[in-house]
Design a protein around this motif. Sequence first.
Motif, PDB file in Angstrom:
ATOM      1  N   PRO B 448       0.786  -1.261  -0.007  1.00  0.00           N
ATOM      2  CA  PRO B 448      -0.080  -0.024  -0.134  1.00  0.00           C
ATOM      3  C   PRO B 448       0.892   1.314   0.096  1.00  0.00           C
ATOM      4  O   PRO B 448       0.583   2.225  -0.596  1.00  0.00           O
ATOM      5  N   HIS B 449       2.026   1.063   0.504  1.00  0.00           N
ATOM      6  CA  HIS B 449       2.987   2.536   0.620  1.00  0.00           C
ATOM      7  C   HIS B 449       3.039   2.856  -1.043  1.00  0.00           C
ATOM      8  O   HIS B 449       3.187   4.121  -1.118  1.00  0.00           O
ATOM      9  N   TYR B 450       3.404   2.073  -1.649  1.00  0.00           N
ATOM     10  CA  TYR B 450       3.897   2.417  -3.156  1.00  0.00           C
ATOM     11  C   TYR B 450       2.513   3.211  -3.804  1.00  0.00           C
ATOM     12  O   TYR B 450       2.724   4.008  -4.666  1.00  0.00           O
ATOM     13  N   LEU B 454       0.638  11.293  -2.150  1.00  0.00           N
ATOM     14  CA  LEU B 454       1.797  12.345  -1.804  1.00  0.00           C
ATOM     15  C   LEU B 454       1.204  13.887  -1.755  1.00  0.00           C
ATOM     16  O   LEU B 454       0.520  14.222  -2.602  1.00  0.00           O
ATOM     17  N   GLY B 455       1.676  14.579  -0.902  1.00  0.00           N
ATOM     18  CA  GLY B 455       1.318  16.050  -0.649  1.00  0.00           C
ATOM     19  C   GLY B 455       2.305  16.855  -1.322  1.00  0.00           C
ATOM     20  O   GLY B 455       3.182  16.476  -2.072  1.00  0.00           O
ATOM     21  N   PRO B 456       2.180  18.215  -1.457  1.00  0.00           N
ATOM     22  CA  PRO B 456       2.839  19.164  -1.838  1.00  0.00           C
ATOM     23  C   PRO B 456       4.336  18.895  -1.544  1.00  0.00           C
ATOM     24  O   PRO B 456       4.677  18.800  -0.043  1.00  0.00           O
ATOM     25  N   ASN B 457       5.528  19.021  -2.264  1.00  0.00           N
ATOM     26  CA  ASN B 457       6.814  19.016  -1.673  1.00  0.00           C
ATOM     27  C   ASN B 457       7.286  17.774  -1.303  1.00  0.00           C
ATOM     28  O   ASN B 457       8.139  17.618  -0.803  1.00  0.00           O
ATOM     29  N   GLN B 458       6.418  16.620  -1.604  1.00  0.00           N
ATOM     30  CA  GLN B 458       6.913  15.550  -1.281  1.00  0.00           C
ATOM     31  C   GLN B 458       7.287  14.536  -2.509  1.00  0.00           C
ATOM     32  O   GLN B 458       6.751  14.784  -3.509  1.00  0.00           O
ATOM     33  N   GLY B 459       8.041  13.738  -2.196  1.00  0.00           N
ATOM     34  CA  GLY B 459       8.630  12.700  -3.269  1.00  0.00           C
ATOM     35  C   GLY B 459       8.695  11.486  -2.944  1.00  0.00           C
ATOM     36  O   GLY B 459       9.062  11.145  -1.652  1.00  0.00           O
ATOM     37  N   ARG B 460       8.623  10.448  -3.592  1.00  0.00           N
ATOM     38  CA  ARG B 460       8.754   9.141  -3.545  1.00  0.00           C
ATOM     39  C   ARG B 460       9.882   8.555  -4.116  1.00  0.00           C
ATOM     40  O   ARG B 460       9.961   8.556  -5.427  1.00  0.00           O
ATOM     41  N   GLY B 461      10.656   7.744  -3.437  1.00  0.00           N
ATOM     42  CA  GLY B 461      11.876   7.017  -3.910  1.00  0.00           C
ATOM     43  C   GLY B 461      11.897   5.642  -3.753  1.00  0.00           C
ATOM     44  O   GLY B 461      11.397   5.186  -2.727  1.00  0.00           O
ATOM     45  N   VAL B 462      12.468   5.043  -4.921  1.00  0.00           N
ATOM     46  CA  VAL B 462      12.690   3.440  -4.725  1.00  0.00           C
ATOM     47  C   VAL B 462      13.939   3.017  -5.470  1.00  0.00           C
ATOM     48  O   VAL B 462      14.527   3.754  -6.097  1.00  0.00           O
ATOM     49  N   ALA B 463      14.493   1.994  -4.760  1.00  0.00           N
ATOM     50  CA  ALA B 463      15.702   1.729  -5.069  1.00  0.00           C
ATOM     51  C   ALA B 463      15.922   0.229  -4.592  1.00  0.00           C
ATOM     52  O   ALA B 463      15.420  -0.232  -3.719  1.00  0.00           O
ATOM     53  N   SER B 464      16.687  -0.620  -5.305  1.00  0.00           N
ATOM     54  CA  SER B 464      17.036  -1.919  -4.872  1.00  0.00           C
ATOM     55  C   SER B 464      18.536  -2.104  -4.371  1.00  0.00           C
ATOM     56  O   SER B 464      19.238  -1.206  -4.895  1.00  0.00           O
ATOM     57  N   THR B 630       9.694  11.369   0.989  1.00  0.00           N
ATOM     58  CA  THR B 630      10.262  12.382   1.652  1.00  0.00           C
ATOM     59  C   THR B 630       9.618  13.575   1.466  1.00  0.00           C
ATOM     60  O   THR B 630       8.827  13.885   0.269  1.00  0.00           O
ATOM     61  N   GLU B 631       9.886  14.633   2.251  1.00  0.00           N
ATOM     62  CA  GLU B 631       9.459  16.310   2.210  1.00  0.00           C
ATOM     63  C   GLU B 631      10.382  16.878   2.208  1.00  0.00           C
ATOM     64  O   GLU B 631      11.153  17.098   3.075  1.00  0.00           O
ATOM     65  N   VAL B 632      10.466  17.970   1.294  1.00  0.00           N
ATOM     66  CA  VAL B 632      11.712  18.832   1.164  1.00  0.00           C
ATOM     67  C   VAL B 632      10.965  20.402   1.426  1.00  0.00           C
ATOM     68  O   VAL B 632      10.017  20.665   0.913  1.00  0.00           O
ATOM     69  N   ALA B 735      20.201   5.537  -2.377  1.00  0.00           N
ATOM     70  CA  ALA B 735      19.679   5.686  -3.783  1.00  0.00           C
ATOM     71  C   ALA B 735      18.302   6.305  -3.540  1.00  0.00           C
ATOM     72  O   ALA B 735      17.498   7.006  -4.338  1.00  0.00           O
ATOM     73  N   ALA B 736      17.483   5.242  -2.539  1.00  0.00           N
ATOM     74  CA  ALA B 736      16.005   5.609  -2.577  1.00  0.00           C
ATOM     75  C   ALA B 736      15.637   6.937  -1.891  1.00  0.00           C
ATOM     76  O   ALA B 736      14.800   7.675  -2.702  1.00  0.00           O
ATOM     77  N   ILE B 737      16.503   7.156  -1.174  1.00  0.00           N
ATOM     78  CA  ILE B 737      16.217   8.679  -0.466  1.00  0.00           C
ATOM     79  C   ILE B 737      16.886   9.742  -1.556  1.00  0.00           C
ATOM     80  O   ILE B 737      15.987  10.949  -1.925  1.00  0.00           O
ATOM     81  N   ALA B 738      17.799   9.469  -2.105  1.00  0.00           N
ATOM     82  CA  ALA B 738      18.108  10.328  -3.375  1.00  0.00           C
ATOM     83  C   ALA B 738      17.019  10.702  -4.479  1.00  0.00           C
ATOM     84  O   ALA B 738      16.927  11.849  -4.850  1.00  0.00           O
ATOM     85  N   ASN B 739      16.511   9.485  -4.545  1.00  0.00           N
ATOM     86  CA  ASN B 739      15.477   9.510  -5.793  1.00  0.00           C
ATOM     87  C   ASN B 739      14.278  10.133  -5.196  1.00  0.00           C
ATOM     88  O   ASN B 739      13.499  11.050  -5.808  1.00  0.00           O
ATOM     89  N   GLY B 740      13.844   9.898  -4.051  1.00  0.00           N
ATOM     90  CA  GLY B 740      12.610  10.540  -3.230  1.00  0.00           C
ATOM     91  C   GLY B 740      12.979  12.149  -3.070  1.00  0.00           C
ATOM     92  O   GLY B 740      11.877  12.909  -3.505  1.00  0.00           O
ATOM     93  N   VAL B 741      14.086  12.531  -2.738  1.00  0.00           N
ATOM     94  CA  VAL B 741      14.466  13.986  -2.561  1.00  0.00           C
ATOM     95  C   VAL B 741      14.565  14.840  -3.770  1.00  0.00           C
ATOM     96  O   VAL B 741      13.821  15.861  -4.034  1.00  0.00           O
TER      97      VAL B 741
END
Lengths: 293, 771
Positions: B448-450, B454-464, B630-632, B735-741
Amino acid sequence: MRYESPQTIEAASALLASEAGLARILAGGTDLLVQLRSGMVEPDLVVDVKNIPTMTSIVEENGGYRIGAAVSSAVMNEHADLCAMWPGVMEGADLIGSTQVQGRATMVGNLCNCGPAADSVPGMVAANAIATIVGPNGRREVPVIDIPVAPGKSTLAKGEIVESVFLPAQVKRGGDAYLRFIPRTEMDIAVVGVGVNIELDDSGVCTHARVGLGAVAIKVLLVEDAAKALIGSKLDDAALDKMAAATSAACKPINDKRGTIEFRTKVAGVLAVRAVKIALERANKRASNGGEK
Amino acid sequence: MARNPDADSAPAPKAVKTSTIEFDADKAKTFKVVGSRPPRPDGMDKVTGRARFGADMVMPGQLVGLILRSPHPHAVIVSIDTTAAEALSGVKSVITRDDFAENADHHDVLCNIMAREKALYEGHAIAAVAATSKAVARKALKLIKVDYQILPHVTDVDLAMAPDAPLLHADMITSGVTPAPTKPSNIAGRSEFGHGDVEAGFALADVIIERDFKTAATHQGYIEPHACVANVGADGMSELWCCTQGHFHVRQVCASLLGIDVSRLRVTASEIGGGFGGKTTVFIEPVALALSRKAGRPVKIAMSRDEVFKASGPTASSSMNVKIGVTKDGHITAGEGEFRYQGGAFAGAPADFGAMSAFACYALDNVKTVAYDVVTNRPKGAAYRAPGAPMSVYAVESVIAELAGEIGMDPIELRLKNAAREGTKSSYGPKFGSCGLVETLEAARDHPHYSAPLGPNQGRGVASGFWFNFGGETCSTLNINADGTVAIAVGTPDIGGSRAAMCIMAAEELGIPYERVRTIVADTSSLGYNDTTEGSRVTFSSGMAVIKASRKAVTEMCNRAAMIWDIPAEAVTWEDGHAKPSGANAGEFEPMSLAEIAATASKTGGPIAGHHEYNADGAGVSFGTHIVDTEVDPETGRVDILRYTVVQDAGKAIHPDYVEGQFQGGAVQGIGWALNEEYIYGEDGRLQNAGFLDYRMPVASDLPMIDTVIVEVPNPGHPYGVRGVGETGIVPPLAAIANGVSAAAGVRLTELPMSPPRVLKAIDDAKVAAQ
Ligand SMILES: Cc1cc2nc3c(=O)[nH]c(=O)nc-3n(C[C@H](O)[C@H](O)[C@H](O)COP(=O)(O)OP(=O)(O)OC[C@H]3O[C@@H](n4cnc5c(N)ncnc54)[C@H](O)[C@@H]3O)c2cc1C
C-alpha cells in the motif's frame, strides 16, 4: 580545583573577586562540565550558585516576571503564566538539549557562555529582557543584548554574577516567537536562530518590534532594520519581504561545518518571516483573550 | 562476502568448493520454534546494566592507557623523546614504534596502530603510556616530545589521484594494471569487472544517461567506543578482553604483532555495543598488550568519541561516474561505471566490492565497472555494512530512476523488466543461484505504501540493492547437560541477536523448548578458529554449525537409547525431542526424552555433545527493495523522511524480530548517510566534526517507524534456507532517498549527504537555470 557553594550572591561575588587563579560560576553546568571534561578550561575555583535563594526563584514584578539566574529551563517551562506571556522566550529555552539537559540548563548560563548559537538568547533579546548583575561594586541593570561579546567572552567584570533576568509585561496585542534551523529535529545546534517580539495597535498596525538573530555572527544580534521594516505596517507580504531582506543583510556568518554563508543568510530571512507569522497569531489570540494568555 | 580488513592486498580467494544442497524443504514445512519471537537471552542483562562491555572489565592492579596522537595529517616523525614522560611518578610504561618489530604479514596494521616513519593522518597513534591514573597518563602524554617534519596532505579522492598529489607511500605501485606503473602513486589498486561489449550496448539504446556522483565518508557510529583490557603475565601468558566482532582475528593479529604464539594469548569478546563492520580489526588492542608487557600489569585502554572518529575506521568516500542506456520499452542495453574510493591512509578501500555490486540487480548483456582503491591522509577505513556497495548502488539506482522518468515507465516496472534472477550471469561474474530480487520488487509494487497519495513538496523514491553474503571458517560445540538443558558455545560475537537464533535452531533440531537452550560466545582458547562476525555470516554459518552439532548430539542420544534398549542404533529415530524405536520391528519401548537420556548419560558412556567445524560455503545472496517518502522544505532545503518501507529476502527468518531489526537498522544508517552524516575536513587536513554534535546521525525523532516486509526465498545452501540479512539493508537507502528527495525538490541531486545547504543550493540553482 576548589568547589564552593555559597548561600548569598554577595558571598559568591566575594569568592570570585578574591580568587587569584581562574574562577568559574557553575549554574546548570551543562556547558561548564563539558568544557571541564574536554580539558578546555581548568579552573582553580568553581562557585556553584544553585543554593542562592534570590537566584532560584521566579517572581511576578510589575506585571512581568523576574527569573532567577539559576532556575532551570524545566522549572521555568512548568510556570504556566510565564509560558503564556512569553511563549517564544520559553520555547527558546525549552529547545536546549534533551529532557536530562533541561533539568539543569539555565537561560543565564546559555547567555553567559556567550555562544552565538545560544537558543534562549534571541528570544530574550527580542523581549528586551534586562539582566540584574551583582558584583564587587554593587548592582547594575543591563539589557541582555549587551552581555555577550564573542564566543566565551562577556562584558561581565571579575566577580560579577547575573542574579536574575527580568521579562517585562507583554502588551495586550503583543506576541513573541523563536524558531531555529537545525538539520535534524533535536539534539543539534542552531544553524540560524530568530526571536521576534511584536506589538500591534487595535487596527492591526505594528507599533513595536524587536528581532534577535542567532548563529549568524560572532554574537547574537539585535536587527533594528528588520524591526523598522515591520513597524507601521500591517505585516503584509511586502513588509515581511523587506524584513526578511533586512534580516539577511544583518548576517555576518562564516562558512563552517554547520552551514555556508549563503545558506545561513537566506534561511535567516525565511525563519524571520515564519517567526513573525507565529508571533502575529499569538498577539491576536492574546488580544482576543483581553490581553491575557 | 568479507575481506580480511587487515590483509595488505586484495583478498586471497578461498579454495573454491562446489556448494551442496543443504536445504530441507520438508523440515521447513513443520517448523515449531523457527520463526517465533522469544526474548533474547542477553536482553535482561542489557536492560538492567549487568551486561559487561569493553570498558566494564576491571583487573587487579590495572593501569590506564592513553595514546598520543598526531595533530598533523601528514608528517615525518623525526624523533620521539619519552624521557620526561617515563620519569613522571605513576607512569609504568611508555611505548612507541620502537616497541614493535617489523611485521611482513601485517605491515599496514602495524603502521596503523603505531605510526612508523610517518604520521599519515590526524589522530594517527604516535606513542602510548600506561599510568596509575588518567590524570597522570594525561600529564605524561604532554611530556612526550615529538619532532615532526610537516608534509603536504591530501584528503579528497580525486585530488589524491592527480599526478602531482602529495604521495603517502613511496613504494605504492598500483596493482591490477599491466604493465605495472613505474612510478608510485596514491592509487593502491585498479580492478575491472563485467562482460559483453558496452559500446555495442549503448549503440542499441534510445536513451542514455551519464552522471557524476559523490558520497562523503561516514562512520558506523556504534554507541560503544573501542575498549580493551590487556594482561601479559611474567611468563608471557596473556589475556585480552575486548569489544570486537572477531576475537579469533584479534588473537591472530595481536600474537603476530607481539611475536608470541597464539596459544599464549587468550582473547575474550565482551558484549558489544555495535560494530557494523567497524570492529573487525585492531586499533588499541596490540597497544594495550605492549604497554602491559612492558609494565608487568594489566592495562585498560578506552577510546574517547573523538578518538573513535579520528582513529578508528570509517567507510570510504567516493567519486563516481555511471552511464546507462535503455530502449524506449525499458530494456537496459548497457551499464558502465567508474568507482573511485578513498579508504584512508592504507590500501583497502572497498572499491572492488562497489564495482562488483553496482549492477548486481540487473541481468545485463553488456556491463563494465572499474574500481580504484585510493589512499589519502585520513584514518584507515574499516568495513561498514556491505562495504562499498551503498555508494555504487546509489549512483546506479539514481540513473535508473532518471531513465524510468525519461521513458515514462514506472521505476519498479523498469527494474522488474531487467531484474537479475536464478541463472542470470551476474555483473561480477558468477551465475546467480536461487534469489529473491523479483519477489522483493513485486512485494514493493503491491505494498500500500507504493500507491499512497503524496502531498506538495513530497517525493517518493525506490531503489533495490544487493549483497554477496559470506560463510567462512566456523566451529561450534553443543553440550547436553545432565538436567536436559543444552549449552552451546559459538565463536562468533553476537552483534544482532544471534545467540537467540542459535538457541532457536538447536531447539528446533533437538525438539525441546527454546528456554532450555543457552548460547555463549566462547573465548579463543575454547573453540577452534572462527571467522569474524561479518559478511552477514553468523546466522548462516554458526547457525548451520549448531544445526549439525545438534544432529551429531541426536545421533549420539539415539545410540545411548539403543544401548539401553539393547537394539541396533539404526533402529532408533529422533522425533519431537524423544528417541523412539523406528518401527514395530525395532521393539516396543517407551520413547525416551532428551532429559531422560541426559540423566542417565553417566551410565551409558559419559557426557553427550555435538561439535561441528567447517569452512561454510553456499551463503545465498540477498536482495532488497526500499520505498521512501520524503518532504523537502523548498525555502530551507530541509528533508523529512515521512514513510519508509524495507522489503528484503531473508531466505528464512529464524527470529523475525531480529531480521526486522537488521532491516530497520540498515535503513536508518542509510538515512543518516543520505541526509546529514559526513566526515568534514578543513583546509588543514583536520577533521572538523569529531563528535556527535556535528557528525549528524539521525536521532529517534528524525525517523518514522521503519516498516518491514520479510520475503522468504530459501537459500539452498542452508538446512533451513537462511540467507544473511545484516548488510543488504544499508545498500538501497542512499539511492531510494536521493530519488525521493530529487522528486520532491524537482531537481536531481548527485552528491551526498543531501544536507540542507546542498539541497537549497540545488533548488535555487535550478530556479536560476530555469529563468
Ligand atoms: C547534550 C547537550 C545539548 C545541548 N543543546 C543545546 C541547545 O540545543 N541549544 C543551546 O543553546 N545550548 C545547548 N547546550 C548548551 C547548554 O546546555 C546551554 O548553553 C545551557 O543553557 C547552559 O546553562 P547552564 O546553566 O548549564 O550553564 P553552565 O554550564 O553552568 O554555565 C555556562 C557558562 O555561563 C557562566 N554562568 C552561569 N551562570 C552564570 C551567572 N549567573 N552569572 C554569570 N555567569 C554565569 C558559567 O561560568 C559558564 O561559563 C547543550 C548542552 C548539552 C550538554
